[in-house]
Design an enzyme around this catalytic site. Structure first.
Site, PDB file in Angstrom:
ATOM      1  N   CYS A 331       1.058  -0.987  -0.189  1.00 32.19           N
ATOM      2  CA  CYS A 331       0.013  -0.351  -0.012  1.00 32.19           C
ATOM      3  C   CYS A 331       0.716   1.047   0.003  1.00 32.19           C
ATOM      4  O   CYS A 331       1.769   1.524  -0.801  1.00 32.19           O
ATOM      5  CB  CYS A 331      -0.809  -0.094   1.093  1.00 32.19           C
ATOM      6  SG  CYS A 331      -2.784   1.176   0.964  1.00 32.19           S
ATOM      7  N   HIS A 426      -3.561  -5.516   1.769  1.00 28.20           N
ATOM      8  CA  HIS A 426      -3.224  -5.711   2.561  1.00 28.20           C
ATOM      9  C   HIS A 426      -3.843  -7.064   3.287  1.00 28.20           C
ATOM     10  O   HIS A 426      -4.101  -7.743   2.478  1.00 28.20           O
ATOM     11  CB  HIS A 426      -3.741  -4.594   4.039  1.00 28.20           C
ATOM     12  CG  HIS A 426      -3.690  -3.213   3.859  1.00 28.20           C
ATOM     13  ND1 HIS A 426      -2.198  -2.687   4.401  1.00 28.20           N
ATOM     14  CD2 HIS A 426      -4.224  -2.455   3.092  1.00 28.20           C
ATOM     15  CE1 HIS A 426      -2.146  -1.689   4.142  1.00 28.20           C
ATOM     16  NE2 HIS A 426      -3.070  -1.235   3.540  1.00 28.20           N
TER      17      HIS A 426
END
Length: 486
Positions: A331, A426
């Protein structure tokens, strides 16, 4: 009518989240339809519900402990710090802007209605609601606009217990002082104390709990031991230095050394937990170049302030050292590894900011936040994860293929001869097959011998929740607990 209990603490990290998770699992095992609730959470570790709403990570895990589907009503307000004095405010799972402390304080009366409606919704569908407070319920500077602690319990008609952390010392003073500072309208709501994280013999407390009850009228309904090998998904960075998941069996072959960068605004560092339970894998946090050593893999995790943490990365000397080792960016870390970042949303930068240039990708932040659970395949294995980001990052030589209700698309980027990877996902290591394949590939790349031990991350999480419930069952006064809930 739904029953409930509010669990407050003398401080942050006293163990509220852990006690709530344990109570949820304890009640669920007894056939009770139970749900967790936290009106307002401040955390950079968050959870994406199946409906695509963002809530605090702790409430997601507490819902799993309760054998319930995580949903946005369980955490209607989430604050994600973006600076020393500002936070992104997420209301009912959607971002509503960035506010400083004063502006947020002024918004609380309207948000109290949101909290009331969310709790009422849960009460209409569950038998028992286990609520969690935030910080301390006796912050006298905040009591007039409290939307998360005892005023919530009072409005709902729920009693409360206060958890105190004896490991840090001063637990009797903290428990007594918490009750003493409460106004007369809220003090009667507190019906019990729980002393948490005791190392050693409970007999050493002597007559402390009895004298505490004599002084303030509140009984101690449990003394909980310090559990070294139970580490649930952490709520925020306070837990980084505390208990973290670790392997439960010995390894065979060489050890893989993984260094994760401890960014100032590190977010969703629970991505590391599934790696940490693997025998033969060492996961450590580093915050300076001198601590890097010679890792087999560097992970740059997520962050709530990509540009600011990128500047910090350069200032520590870590940015210059990273290119010498296999690297994975997740991310915000993925965004840092690229060429440029344009962030008018969080950093308020409309000019391109130079990234590390290790991946030929570019990132542009957009007002709409992506919050989705995703599935796909990588390295020949099924993969699951979730996305939480404003930044849209281009792909280059993608190594993941997403294929779910949101469509089929390439994801992530690979460069530098296959040693540098990036992804917006994630939680990608929670799928056991993919995790084992990724680590085996890393071992081959670094000329090491590593054999997967066949551990199951999902089973390990369930075992932790059950151990927590077993501990509460052994050390709480269950009769007193049942009386509070009835």
């Amino acid at each position: 009518m739904s029953r409930g209990l509010m669990v407050c603490g003398t401080t942050s990290d006293a163990g509220k989240s852990t006690v709530v998770a344990g109570l949820c699992r304890l009640l669920a095992r007894r056939g009770v339809k139970v749900a967790p609730f936290k009106a307002q959470n401040m955390a950079l570790n968050s959870y994406v519900t199946p409906s695509g709403h963002e809530i605090g990570r702790a409430q997601g895990v507490q819902a799993l402990a309760a054998c319930a589907t995580p949903e946005v009503a369980m955490n209607p307000i989430l604050l994600k710090p973006t600076g020393e004095r500002t936070s992104q405010v997420v209301v009912m799972g959607q971002p509503q802007g960035h506010l400083d402390a004063a502006a947020y304080h002024a918004a609380k009366p309207a948000l109290r209605v949101v909290v009331h409606d969310a709790l009422a919704d849960l009460k209409s569908r569950f038998d028992v609601i286990i609520c969690e407070g935030a910080g301390s319920p006796a912050e006298i500077n905040l009591l007039d606009h409290d939307i998360v602690n005892l005023r919530v319990a009072k409005d709902a008609g729920f009693p409360a217990v206060i958890v105190g952390d004896i490991d840090r010392g001063g637990v009797f003073a903290a428990l007594y002082g918490t009750v003493a500072l409460l106004p007369d309208t809220l003090r009667p709501i507190v019906k019990g104390f729980i002393i948490n994280k005791l190392r050693g013999d409970p007999a050493m407390l002597r007559n402390g709990p009895a004298e505490l009850q004599q002084r303030c009228g509140v009984p101690t309904i449990g003394v909980l031991p310090y559990l070294r090998d139970v580490a649930l998904d952490a709520e925020d960075s306070l837990a980084l230095d505390g208990r973290r998941p670790r392997p439960t069996s010995a390894s065979q072959g060489d050890e893989l050394d993984i260094a994760a960068v401890r960014l100032p605004r590190i977010a969703n560092f629970t991505d590391l937990d599934a790696l940490a339970i693997e025998p033969g894998v060492s996961v450590r946090l580093v915050d300076r170049a001198g601590a890097l050593g010679h890792p087999d893999l560097i992970i740059i995790p997520g962050t709530k302030a990509t540009v600011a943490d990128l500047e910090w990365l350069r200032g520590t000397g870590l940015a210059a050292a990273i290119s010498a080792y296999p690297t994975l960016g997740i991310c915000g870390g993925y965004q840092m590894l690229g060429r440029t970042i344009i962030d008018p949303i969080e950093a308020q930068r409309t000019d391109p900011v130079d990234g590390l240039g290790l991946l030929p990708v570019d990132t542009t932040f957009e007002p709409t936040k992506v919050t989705r659970q995703r599935t796909g395949r990588a390295l020949g294995h099924r993969l699951t994860g979730y996305q939480i980001h404003h930044g849209r990052t281009t792909t280059h030589n993608p190594w993941i293929t997403l294929d779910d209700a949101y469509g089929t698309e390439p994801e992530g980027a690979t460069a530098a001869g296959g040693t540098t990877h990036g992804t917006s996902l994630h939680g990608l290591f929670e799928e056991d097959g993919f995790r084992a394949a990724f680590l085996a590939q890393l071992a081959t790349l670094t000329n090491k011998t590593w054999t997967p031990a066949g551990v199951s991350f999902a089973a390990a999480r369930q075992q932790q929740l059950d151990r927590l419930a077993d501990m509460l069952e052994s050390h709480l006064d269950l009769g007193a607990l049942e009386a509070l809930l009835s």
